[in-house]
Scaffold this active site. Sequence first.
Site, PDB file in Angstrom:
ATOM      1  N   ASP A  97       0.828  -1.208   0.000  1.00 27.01           N
ATOM      2  CA  ASP A  97       0.000   0.000   0.000  1.00 27.01           C
ATOM      3  C   ASP A  97       0.864   1.261   0.000  1.00 27.01           C
ATOM      4  O   ASP A  97       1.932   1.298   0.600  1.00 27.01           O
ATOM      5  CB  ASP A  97      -0.894  -0.020   1.249  1.00 27.01           C
ATOM      6  CG  ASP A  97      -2.009   0.998   1.160  1.00 27.01           C
ATOM      7  OD1 ASP A  97      -2.350   1.426   0.036  1.00 27.01           O
ATOM      8  OD2 ASP A  97      -2.544   1.375   2.217  1.00 27.01           O
TER       9      ASP A  97
ATOM     10  N   HIS B 107       3.507   3.074  -8.748  1.00 30.29           N
ATOM     11  CA  HIS B 107       3.353   1.636  -8.974  1.00 30.29           C
ATOM     12  C   HIS B 107       4.613   1.044  -9.592  1.00 30.29           C
ATOM     13  O   HIS B 107       5.006  -0.084  -9.274  1.00 30.29           O
ATOM     14  CB  HIS B 107       2.140   1.379  -9.873  1.00 30.29           C
ATOM     15  CG  HIS B 107       0.833   1.733  -9.231  1.00 30.29           C
ATOM     16  ND1 HIS B 107       0.370   1.101  -8.090  1.00 30.29           N
ATOM     17  CD2 HIS B 107      -0.101   2.661  -9.560  1.00 30.29           C
ATOM     18  CE1 HIS B 107      -0.800   1.624  -7.748  1.00 30.29           C
ATOM     19  NE2 HIS B 107      -1.103   2.566  -8.624  1.00 30.29           N
TER      20      HIS B 107
ATOM     21  N   LEU C 156      10.968 -20.319  -1.868  1.00 28.26           N
ATOM     22  CA  LEU C 156       9.782 -19.550  -1.521  1.00 28.26           C
ATOM     23  C   LEU C 156       8.641 -19.833  -2.488  1.00 28.26           C
ATOM     24  O   LEU C 156       8.839 -19.869  -3.710  1.00 28.26           O
ATOM     25  CB  LEU C 156      10.113 -18.056  -1.569  1.00 28.26           C
ATOM     26  CG  LEU C 156       8.940 -17.068  -1.394  1.00 28.26           C
ATOM     27  CD1 LEU C 156       8.440 -17.086   0.042  1.00 28.26           C
ATOM     28  CD2 LEU C 156       9.367 -15.662  -1.809  1.00 28.26           C
TER      29      LEU C 156
END
Length: 236
Positions: free
Chosen positions: A16, A33, A126
């Site tokens: 965010d 972004h 991961l």
Amino acid sequence: MIDQNALPKHIGIIMDGNGRWAKKRGLPRKFGHRTGANTFRTIARYANQIGLQYMTMYVFSTENWVRPQDEIDGIIKILRNYLDEMDDYIEENIRVRFLGDLTVFDEDIQQKMKRAVNTSASSTGLTLNLAINYGGRAEIAMAARKLAQKAVSGEISPDDIDEKMIEENLYTAADPPVDLIIRPSGEYRLSNFLVWQSAYAEFVFMDNILWPDFKPADLDAALEEYSRRNRRFGGI
């Protein structure tokens, strides 16, 4: 030094503050972004290096379509560029998956997503989940529809439906529950992210950091805070 025994198995990050980061600098939101995407790459690789097992990143929600078209177009462009870099993650032993209704995206994007999932399926590092066109309530509704169809066809009885069965029909069916949710930018809410999976998650909110400025040291700080929590899961 990271204590491997104290690491959460599954963390979720709400990325965010991209728009506000750009606005503070007098730039269009899409520049935020773009910078946030670079931060995402850094954090994903760092999470893999320190031994995190599962990480789900909130990329684009089902509610984000109401944003200005120019901003949406910029996010889609970043997504395309990211998908073209998938081989780098495979070389680093990262398994990539996508959560959400992907049918809304152009065919070339869907094909790139499928290729990334298939080619990284055997990676053992991961597991990196990207929540794209994702909403937690929509996910639960999807699971309910699947179970309703099975009940109508006679595969199951409505009385058979329990929490485990619902979990098995979520996007994250193969993943452990979320242990830790991290949200920078000073907001204190889930925003429809992993609603079911985070029922017993710990939350770390960071007031003074916008996502583009988020660093590996900030992830370390959140993990350190998590390690101090006393998780009782309803017990004493």
